[in-house]
Design a protein around this motif. Structure first.
Motif, mmCIF file in Angstrom:
data_model
loop_
_atom_site.group_PDB
_atom_site.id
_atom_site.type_symbol
_atom_site.label_atom_id
_atom_site.label_comp_id
_atom_site.label_asym_id
_atom_site.label_seq_id
_atom_site.Cartn_x
_atom_site.Cartn_y
_atom_site.Cartn_z
ATOM 1 N N MET A 76 0.854 -1.177 0.000
ATOM 2 C CA MET A 76 0.000 0.000 0.000
ATOM 3 C C MET A 76 0.891 1.227 0.000
ATOM 4 O O MET A 76 1.831 1.309 0.780
ATOM 5 C CB MET A 76 -0.870 -0.005 1.251
ATOM 6 C CG MET A 76 -2.065 0.912 1.129
ATOM 7 S SD MET A 76 -2.785 1.128 2.715
ATOM 8 C CE MET A 76 -4.095 -0.025 2.691
ATOM 9 N N VAL A 136 -2.503 -9.046 4.418
ATOM 10 C CA VAL A 136 -3.862 -8.587 4.738
ATOM 11 C C VAL A 136 -4.758 -8.871 3.542
ATOM 12 O O VAL A 136 -4.499 -8.383 2.446
ATOM 13 C CB VAL A 136 -3.881 -7.088 5.083
ATOM 14 C CG1 VAL A 136 -5.307 -6.620 5.267
ATOM 15 C CG2 VAL A 136 -3.062 -6.827 6.325
ATOM 16 N N ARG A 151 -8.335 -8.339 1.945
ATOM 17 C CA ARG A 151 -9.590 -7.601 2.051
ATOM 18 C C ARG A 151 -10.658 -8.448 1.396
ATOM 19 O O ARG A 151 -10.474 -8.895 0.258
ATOM 20 C CB ARG A 151 -9.469 -6.279 1.333
ATOM 21 C CG ARG A 151 -8.440 -5.404 1.974
ATOM 22 C CD ARG A 151 -8.638 -4.021 1.497
ATOM 23 N NE ARG A 151 -7.966 -3.108 2.400
ATOM 24 C CZ ARG A 151 -7.893 -1.813 2.180
ATOM 25 N NH1 ARG A 151 -8.471 -1.313 1.108
ATOM 26 N NH2 ARG A 151 -7.283 -1.033 3.026
ATOM 27 N N LEU A 174 -2.829 -7.358 0.360
ATOM 28 C CA LEU A 174 -1.731 -6.441 0.688
ATOM 29 C C LEU A 174 -0.692 -7.183 1.500
ATOM 30 O O LEU A 174 -1.029 -8.034 2.328
ATOM 31 C CB LEU A 174 -2.266 -5.273 1.515
ATOM 32 C CG LEU A 174 -3.190 -4.343 0.742
ATOM 33 C CD1 LEU A 174 -3.933 -3.434 1.689
ATOM 34 C CD2 LEU A 174 -2.384 -3.544 -0.251
ATOM 35 N N TRP A 195 2.913 -6.673 3.828
ATOM 36 C CA TRP A 195 3.973 -5.875 4.439
ATOM 37 C C TRP A 195 5.098 -6.841 4.776
ATOM 38 O O TRP A 195 5.006 -7.583 5.741
ATOM 39 C CB TRP A 195 3.481 -5.201 5.716
ATOM 40 C CG TRP A 195 2.729 -3.947 5.476
ATOM 41 C CD1 TRP A 195 3.259 -2.691 5.436
ATOM 42 C CD2 TRP A 195 1.320 -3.790 5.248
ATOM 43 N NE1 TRP A 195 2.274 -1.774 5.184
ATOM 44 C CE2 TRP A 195 1.076 -2.410 5.071
ATOM 45 C CE3 TRP A 195 0.250 -4.675 5.164
ATOM 46 C CZ2 TRP A 195 -0.196 -1.890 4.828
ATOM 47 C CZ3 TRP A 195 -1.005 -4.180 4.914
ATOM 48 C CH2 TRP A 195 -1.217 -2.798 4.746
ATOM 49 N N ASN A 230 -9.606 -8.606 6.583
ATOM 50 C CA ASN A 230 -10.261 -7.318 6.834
ATOM 51 C C ASN A 230 -11.464 -7.190 5.922
ATOM 52 O O ASN A 230 -11.335 -7.304 4.710
ATOM 53 C CB ASN A 230 -9.284 -6.176 6.524
ATOM 54 C CG ASN A 230 -8.736 -5.536 7.786
ATOM 55 O OD1 ASN A 230 -8.806 -6.147 8.844
ATOM 56 N ND2 ASN A 230 -8.226 -4.343 7.658
HETATM 57 C C1 NAG Z 1 -7.696 -3.873 8.948
HETATM 58 O O1 NAG Z 1 -8.685 -3.495 9.849
HETATM 59 C C2 NAG Z 1 -8.197 -2.889 11.036
HETATM 60 C C3 NAG Z 1 -9.363 -2.670 11.956
HETATM 61 O O2 NAG Z 1 -10.478 -2.283 11.264
HETATM 62 C C4 NAG Z 1 -7.501 -1.582 10.693
HETATM 63 O O3 NAG Z 1 -6.967 -1.003 11.842
HETATM 64 C C5 NAG Z 1 -6.393 -1.878 9.729
HETATM 65 O O4 NAG Z 1 -5.804 -0.680 9.305
HETATM 66 C C6 NAG Z 1 -6.927 -2.631 8.533
HETATM 67 N N1 NAG Z 1 -5.817 -3.005 7.721
HETATM 68 C C7 NAG Z 1 -5.797 -2.753 6.431
HETATM 69 C C8 NAG Z 1 -4.594 -3.168 5.725
HETATM 70 O O5 NAG Z 1 -6.721 -2.250 5.819
#
Ligand code: NAG
Ligand code: NAG
Length: 632
Positions: free
Chosen positions: A151, A188, A190, A205, A207, A247
């Motif tokens: 990202m 991650v 989505r 994503l 990291w 997520n």
């Molecule tokens: C995943 O969800 C958490 C909690 O909603 C949030 O803090 C985090 O940034 C999200 N991660 C991504 C990569 O979107």
């Protein structure tokens, strides 16, 4: 641009509800996962990546297989298995394999897992890995057709977007320290829940990070022992770990690619477009003014002189009316080049139409190259037809030889170059080399479809025969007076190439970046407009130069028209060298050869396409010009 493709796709899909499922291209239909269903993670070849900062340069052009034994990545049980891919995807360097990652929809959320421990990475492999990290190589994963991405934030607009691929390691260039290998991946996913219980992957994503310390099999996803530096003088173990987080996202499946297809600064594309349009308008006005005024004046004057029976010398282009249709030198070569150029023009045109309709977005891996190959194959007939008609018009007689050469010369030449480049890639141990089976398939496509179609085209072409000349050719050739310097072939070629090149060079930067720096290209709307502008500019500039040449009583215009039309290719070559100097810092011999080889091929194809446009446009104009005057 991207959004409108989706809209168009959606519109067509709603118009044809019954076949909306069939409308999706392979791999483009949404896949629903239930909780616990396994989500396959595939690995693609490692590619060199432009690192984040502004003036970064690409350090290599060679791809490596993920399972190249020197990387020592964890392999799946039973060994890696290659996945089926399209022709274009293979040609553009995709090598997709399965992986040992065990990922199940919505399970193991946030659990740190060990993928495997590679017990012995020796100094030699460590050196190989460190060298690749220094060259900014990136891992390319695919999950449900989506590339794993990092990202990032666009510095200019502040938009968040997904940059495909993620680094193999951290080269620590700024700190002047040893490179660190990334051995932990925070993944991650989505997901979007379309209907209760059915989940779709809409973003992947990663990291990556480097976790040093003891490399035993205990899963450890964070460490306080610093990064993992591979020593090049001893054997060590490397543990690979990963952690999956699910997520929820409200991005629907249909727009999941929008985050990936980020157009950096669309203003640049608009600027490029306005730039090209200004050039075109300027040119068209100039050309139509010059041509309309002088030609119509010439014509009325010539015809008036005849009527008044004034004994006055002919002058200007009318003087050479007995010479303009004299057979040029090497008519065979010219006809073969025009034939192949016409085939390529047809290919480019149809490919752009497909691209505009949104079929060739990067979500259909390799579709661009596949469509180009297939179009080229099926337009063999166009090549044969144009070649034989031009050849007959130029007064050639050996039609069989013409048909044979049209179908064989260019493919053989390109094949020979690609083969040589392949050899150098094989020597470098890269996976970018086109596999033998693919080579065979291309030869089959050419030999089995393109060549026969070319022969059929040539048959119809010679049946229609040459285009009759509007004026007769004198028996004895005229003397040619010395031509002004700017109309000498090379000067004219370079001069006339400036305008079409100038209309395209901003867009060219993006095309080059996508060809060589593995950036996805998707601004097809801009590309198609630019291509149209280049075609129009080439045609008008060439007609203008041909007119000047004829006015200077130089009647050998055929080759000059092809050369002046193809003039932009020389600028393209020069631009390629400039791009090399400013955006690439290649240190391996194979990368340099690869770059120069493909640059040369690109310029050659551009030369054929624009040369053909120039020649055919001039041919049309010269015929118009000489059929409008009366000759006793
Ligand atoms: C995943 O969800 C958490 C909690 O909603 C949030 O803090 C985090 O940034 C999200 N991660 C991504 C990569 O979107
Ligand atoms: C997974 O964990 C993250 C934070 O650790 C949380 O935001 C997310 O909702 C969880 N996902 C599921 C499907 O439970």
């Amino acid at each position: 641009m991207v959004r409108s493709h989706h809209l168009l796709g959606a519109a067509i899909a709603t118009l044809l509800p019954a076949c909306s499922q069939a409308f999706y291209l392979p791999g483009a239909a949404p896949k629903d996962y239930q909780r616990g269903e396994s989500v396959n993670l595939f690995v693609n070849a490692l590619t060199p990546m432009l690192s984040g900062h502004e003036d970064s340069k690409l350090k290599s052009l060679v791809n490596y297989d993920y399972y190249n034994p020197k990387f020592r990545f964890c392999e799946p049980k039973g060994g890696p298995k290659a996945q089926a891919e399209s022709l274009g995807s293979i040609l553009f360097g995709d090598r997709i394999f399965n992986s040992p990652y065990d990922i199940k929809m919505l399970e193991n959320n946030g659990t740190c897992q060990t993928l495997c421990v590679v017990p012995e990475v020796d100094g030699e492999d460590a050196k190989f890995i460190n060298d690749r990290i220094k060259e900014d190589y990136a891992l390319n994963w695919l999950v449900d057709g989506l590339p794993a991405a990092e990202m990032k934030q666009d510095m200019k607009t502040g938009d968040i977007f997904f940059d495909m691929g993620f680094n193999l390691g951290d080269n620590n260039e700024e700190l002047a320290e040893a490179p660190a290998l990334h051995n932990h991946y925070e993944i991650v996913f989505r997901y979007h829940t379309a209907t209760p219980g059915n989940h779709r992957v809409v973003g992947v994503l990663v990291w990556p990070s480097s976790v040093g310390g003891t490399q035993d099999s205990t899963p450890r996803c964070e460490g306080n022992n610093g990064p993992l530096l591979l020593s090049e003088s001893q054997t060590q173990a490397v543990r690979y770990t990963y952690r999956v987080t699910w997520n929820e996202s409200d991005t629907p499946w249909a727009t999941r690619w929008d985050n990936y297809l980020h157009i950096f600064d669309p203003r640049i594309h608009w600027f490029s477009l306005v730039n090209s349009l200004v050039i075109v308008v300027f040119l068209c006005v100039m050309v139509s003014m010059i041509l309309l005024r002088s030609v119509s004046r010439d014509i009325s004057r010539y015809n008036a002189i005849d009527v008044s029976e004034d004994v006055q010398e002919d002058w200007g282009w009318k003087l050479v009316h007995g010479e303009v249709f004299r057979t040029p030198r090497y008519p065979m070569l010219l006809a073969v080049m025009v034939g192949n150029g016409a085939q390529l023009c047809a290919m480019v045109g149809v490919t752009l139409v497909f691209a505009l309709l949104g079929f060739l977005s990067p979500s259909n891996r390799g579709s661009l190259a596949t469509v180009m190959m297939v179009c080229w194959t099926f337009f063999g007939g166009v090549g044969g037809y144009f070649s034989s008609r031009v050849y007959a018009s130029l007064g050639g007689i050996d039609r069989r030889k013409n048909a044979f050469l049209t179908a064989t010369v260019l493919p053989t030449f390109i094949f020979a170059i690609v083969f040589l480049l392949n050899l150098s890639l094989l020597i470098a141990g890269s996976s970018g080399a086109v596999p033998f089976g693919t080579m065979l398939l291309i030869v089959l496509l050419w030999f089995g479809i393109s060549a026969p179609l070319s022969a059929i085209g040539a048959y119809f072409g010679s049946k229609h025969g040459g285009i009759p000349n509007p004026v007769r050719v004198n028996q004895i050739p005229r003397q040619i007076p010395p031509t002004p310097k700017y109309l000498r072939p090379w000067a004219a070629t370079l001069l006339s190439g400036i305008l079409p090149f100038g209309a395209a060079f901003v867009e060219l930067y993006f095309v080059m970046s996508s060809l060589f720096a593995s950036r996805a290209y998707y601004a097809f709307g801009f590309l198609a407009l630019t291509a149209g502008v280049v075609g129009l500019t080439t045609a008008t500039v060439t007609i203008l130069f041909t007119y000047f040449v004829l006015c200077a009583e130089e009647y050998r215009w055929h080759w000059r028209a092809f050369l002046t039309g193809g003039g932009s290719a020389f600028w393209l070559l020069a631009y390629g060298i400039f791009y090399w100097a400013s955006r690439l810092s290649l240190d391996s011999m194979s990368s340099v050869m690869l770059y120069l080889g493909y640059l040369f091929l690109l310029a050659l194809l551009d030369f054929l396409v624009t040369g053909t446009i120039g020649f055919l446009a001039s041919y049309w104009a010269v015929r118009r010009l000489y059929s409008s005057i009366r000759i006793d």
